[in-house]
Design a protein around this motif. Structure first.
Motif, PDB file in Angstrom:
ATOM      1  N   ARG A   1     -15.857  26.657  -1.051  1.00 23.59           N
ATOM      2  CA  ARG A   1     -15.968  25.582  -2.011  1.00 23.59           C
ATOM      3  C   ARG A   1     -16.341  26.140  -3.379  1.00 23.59           C
ATOM      4  O   ARG A   1     -16.642  27.322  -3.523  1.00 23.59           O
ATOM      5  CB  ARG A   1     -17.007  24.560  -1.553  1.00 23.59           C
ATOM      6  CG  ARG A   1     -18.272  25.206  -0.995  1.00 23.59           C
ATOM      7  CD  ARG A   1     -19.333  24.180  -0.735  1.00 23.59           C
ATOM      8  NE  ARG A   1     -19.252  23.706   0.639  1.00 23.59           N
ATOM      9  CZ  ARG A   1     -20.277  23.215   1.299  1.00 23.59           C
ATOM     10  NH1 ARG A   1     -21.453  23.139   0.737  1.00 23.59           N
ATOM     11  NH2 ARG A   1     -20.146  22.785   2.523  1.00 23.59           N
ATOM     12  N   ASP A   2     -16.304  25.277  -4.342  1.00 26.52           N
ATOM     13  CA  ASP A   2     -16.663  25.684  -5.685  1.00 26.52           C
ATOM     14  C   ASP A   2     -18.104  26.173  -5.718  1.00 26.52           C
ATOM     15  O   ASP A   2     -18.967  25.670  -5.008  1.00 26.52           O
ATOM     16  CB  ASP A   2     -16.522  24.479  -6.630  1.00 26.52           C
ATOM     17  CG  ASP A   2     -16.729  24.866  -8.069  1.00 26.52           C
ATOM     18  OD1 ASP A   2     -17.867  24.748  -8.541  1.00 26.52           O
ATOM     19  OD2 ASP A   2     -15.754  25.272  -8.710  1.00 26.52           O
ATOM     20  N   TYR A   3     -18.372  27.182  -6.560  1.00 24.84           N
ATOM     21  CA  TYR A   3     -19.710  27.762  -6.603  1.00 24.84           C
ATOM     22  C   TYR A   3     -20.805  26.747  -6.903  1.00 24.84           C
ATOM     23  O   TYR A   3     -21.949  26.918  -6.518  1.00 24.84           O
ATOM     24  CB  TYR A   3     -19.774  28.849  -7.681  1.00 24.84           C
ATOM     25  CG  TYR A   3     -19.260  30.177  -7.220  1.00 24.84           C
ATOM     26  CD1 TYR A   3     -18.284  30.839  -7.939  1.00 24.84           C
ATOM     27  CD2 TYR A   3     -19.748  30.784  -6.072  1.00 24.84           C
ATOM     28  CE1 TYR A   3     -17.810  32.074  -7.541  1.00 24.84           C
ATOM     29  CE2 TYR A   3     -19.278  32.009  -5.659  1.00 24.84           C
ATOM     30  CZ  TYR A   3     -18.306  32.661  -6.397  1.00 24.84           C
ATOM     31  OH  TYR A   3     -17.853  33.869  -5.986  1.00 24.84           O
ATOM     32  N   ARG A   4     -20.456  25.681  -7.603  1.00 25.89           N
ATOM     33  CA  ARG A   4     -21.494  24.710  -7.963  1.00 25.89           C
ATOM     34  C   ARG A   4     -22.101  24.063  -6.724  1.00 25.89           C
ATOM     35  O   ARG A   4     -23.211  23.573  -6.756  1.00 25.89           O
ATOM     36  CB  ARG A   4     -20.922  23.640  -8.898  1.00 25.89           C
ATOM     37  CG  ARG A   4     -20.734  24.135 -10.315  1.00 25.89           C
ATOM     38  CD  ARG A   4     -20.336  22.997 -11.230  1.00 25.89           C
ATOM     39  NE  ARG A   4     -19.074  22.387 -10.848  1.00 25.89           N
ATOM     40  CZ  ARG A   4     -17.884  22.864 -11.219  1.00 25.89           C
ATOM     41  NH1 ARG A   4     -17.818  23.940 -11.973  1.00 25.89           N
ATOM     42  NH2 ARG A   4     -16.781  22.270 -10.850  1.00 25.89           N
ATOM     43  N   SER A   5     -21.327  24.025  -5.633  1.00 22.13           N
ATOM     44  CA  SER A   5     -21.876  23.433  -4.405  1.00 22.13           C
ATOM     45  C   SER A   5     -22.116  24.504  -3.344  1.00 22.13           C
ATOM     46  O   SER A   5     -22.220  24.215  -2.176  1.00 22.13           O
ATOM     47  CB  SER A   5     -20.925  22.361  -3.860  1.00 22.13           C
ATOM     48  OG  SER A   5     -19.661  22.905  -3.580  1.00 22.13           O
ATOM     49  N   PHE A   6     -22.145  25.763  -3.786  1.00 27.77           N
ATOM     50  CA  PHE A   6     -22.437  26.853  -2.857  1.00 27.77           C
ATOM     51  C   PHE A   6     -23.902  26.746  -2.425  1.00 27.77           C
ATOM     52  O   PHE A   6     -24.720  26.182  -3.137  1.00 27.77           O
ATOM     53  CB  PHE A   6     -22.185  28.183  -3.574  1.00 27.77           C
ATOM     54  CG  PHE A   6     -22.061  29.355  -2.646  1.00 27.77           C
ATOM     55  CD1 PHE A   6     -21.228  29.301  -1.546  1.00 27.77           C
ATOM     56  CD2 PHE A   6     -22.766  30.511  -2.884  1.00 27.77           C
ATOM     57  CE1 PHE A   6     -21.096  30.383  -0.708  1.00 27.77           C
ATOM     58  CE2 PHE A   6     -22.641  31.601  -2.052  1.00 27.77           C
ATOM     59  CZ  PHE A   6     -21.803  31.536  -0.955  1.00 27.77           C
TER      60      PHE A   6
ATOM     61  N   PRO B   1     -28.656  31.651 -10.089  1.00 29.01           N
ATOM     62  CA  PRO B   1     -27.828  31.225  -8.947  1.00 29.01           C
ATOM     63  C   PRO B   1     -26.659  32.176  -8.742  1.00 29.01           C
ATOM     64  O   PRO B   1     -26.199  32.823  -9.693  1.00 29.01           O
ATOM     65  CB  PRO B   1     -27.342  29.833  -9.362  1.00 29.01           C
ATOM     66  CG  PRO B   1     -27.475  29.797 -10.840  1.00 29.01           C
ATOM     67  CD  PRO B   1     -28.607  30.695 -11.195  1.00 29.01           C
TER      68      PRO B   1
ATOM     69  N   SER C   1     -23.672  31.619  -8.437  1.00 30.67           N
ATOM     70  CA  SER C   1     -22.509  31.241  -9.231  1.00 30.67           C
ATOM     71  C   SER C   1     -22.495  31.935 -10.579  1.00 30.67           C
ATOM     72  O   SER C   1     -21.439  32.139 -11.172  1.00 30.67           O
ATOM     73  CB  SER C   1     -22.490  29.722  -9.436  1.00 30.67           C
ATOM     74  OG  SER C   1     -23.695  29.300 -10.022  1.00 30.67           O
ATOM     75  N   ALA C   2     -23.694  32.296 -11.080  1.00 34.92           N
ATOM     76  CA  ALA C   2     -23.787  32.899 -12.418  1.00 34.92           C
ATOM     77  C   ALA C   2     -23.903  34.415 -12.369  1.00 34.92           C
ATOM     78  O   ALA C   2     -24.009  35.059 -13.405  1.00 34.92           O
ATOM     79  CB  ALA C   2     -24.986  32.308 -13.154  1.00 34.92           C
TER      80      ALA C   2
ATOM     81  N   ASN D   1     -22.788  38.033 -12.402  1.00 36.05           N
ATOM     82  CA  ASN D   1     -21.579  38.695 -12.904  1.00 36.05           C
ATOM     83  C   ASN D   1     -21.690  40.207 -12.789  1.00 36.05           C
ATOM     84  O   ASN D   1     -22.791  40.757 -12.612  1.00 36.05           O
ATOM     85  CB  ASN D   1     -21.339  38.319 -14.375  1.00 36.05           C
ATOM     86  CG  ASN D   1     -21.057  36.847 -14.555  1.00 36.05           C
ATOM     87  OD1 ASN D   1     -20.246  36.276 -13.819  1.00 36.05           O
ATOM     88  ND2 ASN D   1     -21.720  36.219 -15.514  1.00 36.05           N
TER      89      ASN D   1
ATOM     90  N   GLN E   1     -17.683  34.559  -1.962  1.00 40.34           N
ATOM     91  CA  GLN E   1     -18.246  33.520  -1.098  1.00 40.34           C
ATOM     92  C   GLN E   1     -17.577  33.525   0.263  1.00 40.34           C
ATOM     93  O   GLN E   1     -18.200  33.231   1.274  1.00 40.34           O
ATOM     94  CB  GLN E   1     -18.135  32.148  -1.760  1.00 40.34           C
ATOM     95  CG  GLN E   1     -16.729  31.664  -2.030  1.00 40.34           C
ATOM     96  CD  GLN E   1     -16.737  30.396  -2.864  1.00 40.34           C
ATOM     97  OE1 GLN E   1     -17.273  30.375  -3.944  1.00 40.34           O
ATOM     98  NE2 GLN E   1     -16.157  29.354  -2.351  1.00 40.34           N
TER      99      GLN E   1
END
Length: 796
Positions: free
Chosen positions: A300-305, A322, A324-325, A327, A394
C-alpha cells in the motif's frame, strides 16, 4: 523413381510444440530443438523425469543460448538485484512468467537436485515469483539465471525493480477478463430480452439466431474469463481438497453445457445470460479480493504503511522519521533489537547482526565499518549508525513479516468462516443435485437431468464467494483509518474469537514522558553523559525516558555493550564501567517495596543512586480494562509489584496481575492459558515480548513512534489508538456477524431457487433474476452494514 520422404509432425516431448526436424531425439522421444533436448537430459541425469507426470507438456520453449546474461557478472548490476548477501550465501527473487502449473512448482523447488549450489527455492504461484537462496562461492548470479534459462524458465530481469512493479500488476489479466465478461454479459442480456418478454410468430426465426449469438458470446466467458476457476478446482481436486471454486467451476460448466444443448436441440433458450452474469460478478468480487489481499499484506501507499519510525541524525541531533520519509543518504541510528529497514553502509559502532528474519540462521554476524548491511537484519549489540544506500522496500519488509519462519503452527485452527463453510457447502450441494437426479431418473430421465443441472445452477455459491472479500475490504479500510494494521485476513476473525487478553505494563499500558522521572542521585554532567551514552543504545521504554530526561548531550565511546532482557544494561563507556537496571541486576539484592519503579545506577562499581518513575497510564485505560466483563484480563510485568495497589483499580480480579516476569515466564503463562482452552490475545511492545506475541493466538505490538516492529506479531497498533481497542474488538465481532448474515441471505436465495430447481421447472428467467439479484444484495448489504457498524462503534 524414389518417393520423397514425408515428414510426419510430432509434438515435442518437453514443450509440446511441433517438431519440424528429427535431428533431436533420445530413444523414442523427439524434441523440437536442442534447448528442450538439453532440459530433458538434465532432468534425466538427475532422476527428475517425474516432472512430466504432472503435465503432458509442461515446459516452455527455451531460447537460443547466447551471451545475453553476461551483464549479470558485473558486481554493480548484481548488487542491484540481490536482496541479501553475506560471506557465503545470496538471496534473490525473480519474476518468472513461465510459471503456470504444478509441474513448474515441482521442478523449480527441486533446483538443488540439478545444482547443489542452490540451497533453497520457494515459489509464489500467484505472483509468479521464485525466491532462491544459493551459495555464491560455487555459483554466481549469471550462472543461476543461465540454469533457470536452461530448463525453460527465463526470469524477467529489470534494474527498475520489476518485482515491486509486478507485485501491483495484474499477472492474470484480471481487468481484461472483467472487461470481456462485462461486454459479453451486456450483449447476452440484450439478446435475451426478447426471450423474456415473448416473441410473436413472425419473429420466431430470430430465436435461433439469437441463441447462436448467445453461444458465441459465452465462449470467451468459459474459455478466457472463467478459466481460473477450472484451474483452481482441478488443482484442489488433485490435492484432495474441496474448496469453493469447485462448485463454481461445476456451475459454469453446467450452465454452458446446458445452454449449448438447449439451443442446438431447440428445446429452450439456455442460460447464457446467467452464465455471463455469474462470471462477471465473480470476477468483480475477485478484483476486490485482490485489492484486499494487497491491502492487508501492506502493498500500500507509504502513508498507510505500518507506523514504524526510525531515528535519523540531522544537524547533530536525533529525530524520529517515518519509513515513508527515509531516503538514500539519510544517517540512521539502529539500537539494540531494532530491525534495519533498508540496505545501508555501517558508519559507526560495532554491528552484530542477527539475520534470522531473512535466512533463518540465528547466529549473529559481525560487520565491519564501510560494509553494506542488508534490510531485515536485527542489531543485537550497541547502537550503530548507518547511511541508507537503497530506499525502503515495503514489499521486502512485508515478505519478512509473512516469512514461513514466523507462521503459526496453529493456523489450521484459524480457518476463516468462508473456508469452513465452502467445504460443507460443496458436499451438500452435490448431495442435493445427485439426490434430485436419482429421484427423477426412474420416471422421467429428461426431467431428472434438467433438475440436476438446475440445482447446480441456482445453488452456485456466487454470493457466498463474494461476501467475505467485500466485507473484509470494507472492514480493513476502517481499521487502517484508525491506525490499526493487520497482518492478514484471518486476523479479523481471530480477533473476534478472542476470550482472553494479556497485557504487558511498561510501554504498553504506560506512557513514557520525561516529566514522570525523578533523579535520586547527585550526578555530574560527565556522569549524566555516561548514562545517556549507555541508555541511548537501548530501545526499552525506560531507557528512552532516561534519554529524554538527560536531554541529548554528546555521546562518548562505548564498547562491550550488553542488554539483559527485563534486567538492565552494562557497558564500558569512555573507559568507565557503567551498569544500570533493577536492584537484582545492579546491586545483587532484592528491591525494597515502593510505589515507584526504580532504575539503579553503578559507575566504576560505585553505587550513585537511582531514577524513579511515576507511570502515566494511557488514555482510555479504564475503557480497555472494562472489557473484564466479557474477557479474562491479565497483566504481565517484568517490574516488581510496587504499583499493584494503583493497578488494582484496572485489574480488580484476584490473580489477574503477575509481576517480575521474565520474557520466558510470559511465554509460559500464555501457553498455560492456551492449554486450559483459552484463545489468547497478547498486547506488548514488540521486542521484549516477541516470544509471548508469537506464542499467543493473536499478538499485537503497540508502538509510539519507535522501530519496534516484530515479525512475530499479527497486528501493529499505534499507541494513539489504544483507547479504541474495545471498539476494535466489537467491530471485529460485527464483521464476522455480517459475513454470517450475508451467508444466510445467500442461503435464502439458494433455497428459494432450489424449490424450483428440484422440480425440473427452473426457467432461464428465474435463474437470470436470482443470480445477479443475490449478488447485488450481498454486495450492498456487506458494504452498508460494515459502514453502519463502524459508525455505531464510532470508528468513522
Amino acid at each position: 523413381m524414389l518417393k520423397s520422404p514425408v515428414l510426419k509432425k510430432t509434438a515435442c516431448y518437453h514443450c509440446g510444440d511441433d517438431c519440424l526436424t528429427t535431428d533431436y531425439q533420445i530413444e523414442d522421444k523427439t524434441f523440437c530443438c536442442h534447448g528442450c533436448k538439453s532440459v530433458y537430459e538434465i532432468l534425466s541425469a538427475d532422476n527428475l523425469c517425474s516432472y512430466y507426470s504432472y503435465n503432458e507438456h509442461p515446459g516452455a520453449t527455451r531460447g537460443r543460448t547466447d551471451k545475453r546474461f553476461d551483464y549479470l557478472s558485473d558486481p554493480t548490476i548484481a548488487a542491484e538485484l540481490i536482496d541479501y548477501q553475506d560471506r557465503h550465501i545470496s538471496i534473490v527473487t525473480f519474476y518468472i512468467p513461465h510459471i503456470h502449473c504444478s509441474s513448474c512448482l515441482w521442478l523449480l523447488e527441486k533446483l538443488n537436485k540439478i545444482n547443489p549450489a542452490v540451497q533453497y527455492c520457494r515459489v509464489d504461484f500467484l505472483k509468479k515469483q521464485l525466491n532462491i537462496r544459493y551459495d555464491h562461492e560455487r555459483m554466481n548470479l549469471q550462472q543461476l539465471v543461465e540454469l533457470l534459462d536452461s530448463i525453460g524458465y527465463e526470469p524477467v530481469i529489470s534494474l527498475h525493480d520489476v518485482i515491486k512493479k509486478q507485485n501491483t500488476a495484474d499477472k492474470d489479466n484480471l481487468v481484461s477478463k472483467i472487461a470481456v465478461a462485462g461486454f459479453c454479459f451486456g450483449n447476452v442480456m440484450l439478446l435475451s430480452f426478447p426471450e423474456y418478454f415473448g416473441l410473436s410468430g413472425l419473429e420466431q426465426t430470430f430465436r435461433h439466431f439469437f441463441g447462436w449469438l448467445n453461444i458465441l458470446f459465452s465462449l470467451p466467458i468459459v474459455l478466457y474469463s472463467g478459466t481460473g476457476y477450472f484451474v483452481s478446482a482441478w488443482q484442489n481436486l488433485k490435492n484432495k481438497v474441496l474448496n469453493i471454486d469447485f462448485p463454481l467451476a461445476l456451475g459454469i460448466a453446467v450452465l454452458f453445457g446446458r445452454t449449448v444443448i438447449e439451443i442446438l436441440t431447440h428445446s429452450g433458450a439456455g442460460f447464457a445470460d446467467t452464465l455471463c452474469g455469474l462470471v462477471f460478478f465473480l470476477l468483480v468480487g475477485k478484483f476486490v479480493q485482490r485489492k484486499t489481499y494487497h491491502h492487508i499484506s501492506f502493498e500500500r501507499d507509504y502513508r498507510s504503511f505500518f507506523p514504524v519510525a526510525v531515528h535519523v541524525i540531522e544537524n547533530g541531533r536525533e529525530k524520529p522519521l517515518p519509513l515513508s520519509a527515509l531516503n538514500i543518504g539519510n544517517r540512521m541510528v539502529i539500537r539494540n533489537n531494532e530491525i534495519i529497514p533498508a540496505d545501508a553502509i555501517l558508519l559507526k559502532g560495532e554491528a552484530l547482526i542477527d539475520f534470522s528474519f531473512v535466512t533463518g540462521e540465528a547466529i549473529p554476524v559481525n560487520k565491519t565499518l564501510g560494509e553494506i548491511i542488508y534490510a531485515g537484519g536485527r542489531q543485537t549489540g550497541e547502537a550503530i549508525e548507518l547511511e541508507v544506500v537503497k530506499p525502503v522496500s515495503q514489499s521486502y519488509l512485508t515478505q519478512l513479516w509473512n516469512n514461513e519462519a514466523f507462521a503459526r503452527t496453529r493456523d489450521k485452527r484459524m480457518q476463516t468462516f468462508n473456508e469452513r463453510v465452502s467445504k460443507y457447502f460443496t458436499i451438500v450441494l452435490l448431495s442435493i443435485a445427485f439426490a434430485t437426479l436419482i429421484f427423477w431418473l426412474p420416471t422421467d430421465a429428461k426431467r431428472g437431468l434438467a433438475a440436476f443441472t438446475a440445482v447446480l445452477i441456482v445453488a452456485c455459491p456466487c454470493a457466498l464467494a463474494l461476501s467475505t472479500p467485500f466485507t473484509m475490504s470494507a472492514a480493513l479500510s476502517i481499521f487502517d483509518r484508525n491506525h490499526f494494521y493487520l497482518k492478514n485476513t484471518a486476523v479479523v476473525e481471530q480477533l473476534a474469537a478472542i476470550d482472553t487478553i494479556v497485557m504487558d505494563k511498561t510501554g504498553t499500558i504506560t506512557l513514557g514522558a520525561a516529566d514522570n522521572i525523578k533523579l535520586e542521585a547527585d550526578l555530574t554532567d560527565y556522569q549524566k553523559q555516561l548514562v545517556y551514552t549507555l541508555c541511548s543504545n537501548s530501545n526499552h521504554p525506560l531507557s528512552r525516558m532516561i534519554c529524554q530526561y538527560i536531554s541529548n548531550p554528546a555521546k562518548l565511546q562505548i564498547w562491550g555493550y550488553r542488554e539483559i532482557a527485563a534486567n538492565g544494561l552494562t557497558a564500558i563507556v569512555d573507559n568507565h564501567g557503567v551498569k544500570i537496571g533493577n536492584a537484582q541486576f545492579v546491586l545483587d539484592c532484592t528491591e525494597q517495596p515502593s510505589t515507584k519503579t526504580k532504575v539503579h545506577l553503578v559507575i566504576d562499581e560505585k553505587y550513585l543512586g537511582y531514577f524513579s518513575f511515576s507511570h502515566q497510564y494511557r488514555e482510555g485505560m479504564s475503557d480497555v480494562t472494562a472489557l473484564a466483563d466479557n474477557y479474562d484480563l491479565y497483566l504481565l510485568s517484568g517490574d516488581l509489584d510496587h504499583e499493584r495497589r494503583e493497578l488494582e483499580r484496572f485489574f480488580p480480579k484476584a490473580n489477574s496481575m503477575y509481576f517480575n516476569q521474565s520474557p520466558q515466564s510470559k511465554l509460559d503463562f500464555i501457553q498455560a492459558l492456551q492449554q486450559a482452552g483459552n484463545t489468547v490475545m497478547m498486547i506488548g511492545d514488540g521486542l521484549n515480548d516477541a516470544g509471548a506475541l508469537k506464542q499467543s493466538d493473536l499478538g499485537i505490538a503497540i508502538t509510539d513512534n519507535v522501530n519496534n516492529f516484530s515479525p512475530g506479531s499479527d497486528a501493529i497498533l499505534d499507541g494513539r489508538s489504544f483507547d479504541k481497542l474495545p471498539a476494535f474488538l466489537r467491530f471485529s465481532k460485527d464483521t464476522v456477524a455480517i459475513i454470517h448474515c450475508s451467508f444466510l441471505i445467500s442461503l435464502t436465495y439458494n433455497l428459494a431457487g432450489l424449490s424450483y430447481a428440484v422440480t425440473g421447472n427452473l426457467s432461464p428467467l428465474t435463474a437470470a433474476v436470482l443470480m445477479p439479484l443475490s449478488t447485488v444484495t450481498i454486495i450492498s448489504f456487506t458494504s452498508l452494514a460494515t459502514r453502519f457498524t463502524a459508525k455505531r462503534r464510532k470508528l468513522i
